[in-house]
Design an enzyme around this catalytic site. Structure first.
Site, short mmCIF file in Angstrom:
data_model
loop_
_atom_site.label_atom_id
_atom_site.label_comp_id
_atom_site.label_asym_id
_atom_site.label_seq_id
_atom_site.Cartn_x
_atom_site.Cartn_y
_atom_site.Cartn_z
N GLU A 1 9.44 12.84 26.51
CA GLU A 1 10.56 11.89 26.36
C GLU A 1 10.09 10.43 26.26
O GLU A 1 10.89 9.53 25.97
CB GLU A 1 11.52 12.01 27.56
CG GLU A 1 12.43 13.22 27.53
CD GLU A 1 11.74 14.54 27.88
OE1 GLU A 1 10.75 14.49 28.63
OE2 GLU A 1 12.16 15.59 27.37
N HIS B 1 1.89 24.95 25.56
CA HIS B 1 2.83 23.86 25.83
C HIS B 1 2.12 22.50 25.85
O HIS B 1 2.62 21.51 25.31
CB HIS B 1 3.53 24.12 27.17
CG HIS B 1 4.81 23.38 27.33
ND1 HIS B 1 5.92 23.65 26.56
CD2 HIS B 1 5.18 22.38 28.16
CE1 HIS B 1 6.91 22.85 26.92
NE2 HIS B 1 6.47 22.06 27.88
N THR C 1 -0.55 28.04 28.69
CA THR C 1 0.18 28.25 27.43
C THR C 1 -0.06 27.07 26.49
O THR C 1 -0.59 26.03 26.91
CB THR C 1 1.70 28.33 27.71
OG1 THR C 1 2.14 27.02 28.09
CG2 THR C 1 2.04 29.32 28.81
N PHE D 1 -0.67 3.36 24.95
CA PHE D 1 -0.67 4.81 25.18
C PHE D 1 -1.43 5.10 26.48
O PHE D 1 -2.64 5.24 26.51
CB PHE D 1 -1.34 5.52 24.00
CG PHE D 1 -1.34 7.02 24.12
CD1 PHE D 1 -0.14 7.73 24.17
CD2 PHE D 1 -2.53 7.73 24.18
CE1 PHE D 1 -0.13 9.11 24.28
CE2 PHE D 1 -2.53 9.12 24.28
CZ PHE D 1 -1.33 9.81 24.33
N PHE E 1 7.16 13.97 35.31
CA PHE E 1 6.37 15.21 35.39
C PHE E 1 4.96 14.84 35.88
O PHE E 1 4.37 13.89 35.41
CB PHE E 1 6.30 15.86 34.01
CG PHE E 1 6.07 17.34 34.03
CD1 PHE E 1 7.12 18.22 33.82
CD2 PHE E 1 4.80 17.85 34.25
CE1 PHE E 1 6.91 19.59 33.84
CE2 PHE E 1 4.58 19.21 34.26
CZ PHE E 1 5.63 20.09 34.06
N ARG F 1 -8.86 10.05 37.31
CA ARG F 1 -8.60 8.91 36.42
C ARG F 1 -7.40 8.09 36.89
O ARG F 1 -7.02 7.12 36.26
CB ARG F 1 -8.35 9.44 35.00
CG ARG F 1 -9.62 9.93 34.35
CD ARG F 1 -9.40 10.95 33.26
NE ARG F 1 -10.66 11.42 32.69
CZ ARG F 1 -11.49 12.30 33.28
NH1 ARG F 1 -11.19 12.81 34.46
NH2 ARG F 1 -12.62 12.65 32.71
N ALA G 1 1.23 12.08 32.32
CA ALA G 1 0.09 12.95 32.63
C ALA G 1 0.41 14.34 32.10
O ALA G 1 1.33 14.99 32.59
CB ALA G 1 -0.15 12.99 34.14
#
Ligand code: INI
Length: 184
Positions: free
Chosen positions: A64, A94, A92, A119, A24, A133, A86
């Site tokens: 995931e 989400h 929303t 992370f 994504f 970034r 990212a």
């Protein structure tokens, strides 16, 4: 007593890393991956996907990432795992669910397995901020790789003084994760 600090000058030829990448927003995550590979390569790591030092695992999105990072960490095959994703704020809530699960899950994967899990999930308000970034201004992928190298070296040092195996209850976790860890 002693002071332990990861360094970047040791022999890295035996290090093995896994990189988990969210597909994504791959315009961003692909650039993070390039930065990450550049750093590893310049520290002597063979980043070839068919080589022996780095495995790459693509997952659908940041949500995931933790599950895959934990699965890979449980193999005890890697000195560190780097998670790249990212999460970009939309209209929303989400964003909040995905980013919070990614952060919590990556921390849990590391804590439960005793393997450093970096992370490297960007959480930004806009695509512009994410791209800045991931190569336009700086590339945090480079920093995430450096963190993995530092932790891999530090773990090597600390493991030499520890009486415990890298993770004492790994077998129990593998046999019955729910019983040992619960639902965290
Ligand atoms: N995944 C991301 O990595 N970044 C995002 O910004 C994002 N947004 O905004 O929706 C995202 N969603 C997908 C999510 O990670 C899962 O793949 C999906 O929900 C299926 O479980």
């Amino acid at each position: 007593m002693a002071t332990f600090e990861g360094n970047f000058t040791g022999d890295s030829s035996s290090f093995r890393f896994a990189i988990v990448i969210g597909r994504f927003n791959d315009l961003v995550t692909g650039k993070l991956l390039s930065g990450c590979q550049d750093c590893l390569k310049r520290h002597g790591i063979n980043v070839d996907p068919i080589g022996t030092q780095v495995d790459y695992v693509w997952v659908p999105g940041s949500f995931e990432i933790p599950m895959m990072a934990r699965k890979l960490a449980m193999t005890q095959r890697y000195d560190a795992i780097i998670c790249l994703g990212a999460v970009i704020r939309g209209q929303t809530p989400h964003f909040d669910y995905v980013s919070s699960e990614a952060a919590k899950g990556v921390a849990a994967a590391s804590f439960q397995t005793g393997v450093p899990v970096v992370f490297g999930v960007l959480t930004t308000d806009t695509m512009q901020q994410a791209l800045e970034r991931a190569g336009i201004k700086s590339n945090l992928g480079w920093n995430y790789a450096l963190d993995a190298l530092e932790m891999a070296n530090l773990m090597q040092q600390v493991n030499t003084i520890s009486d415990e195996p890298p993770i004492a209850n790994l077998k129990a976790i593998q046999e019955s994760p729910q019983a040992v860890i619960g639902n965290q």
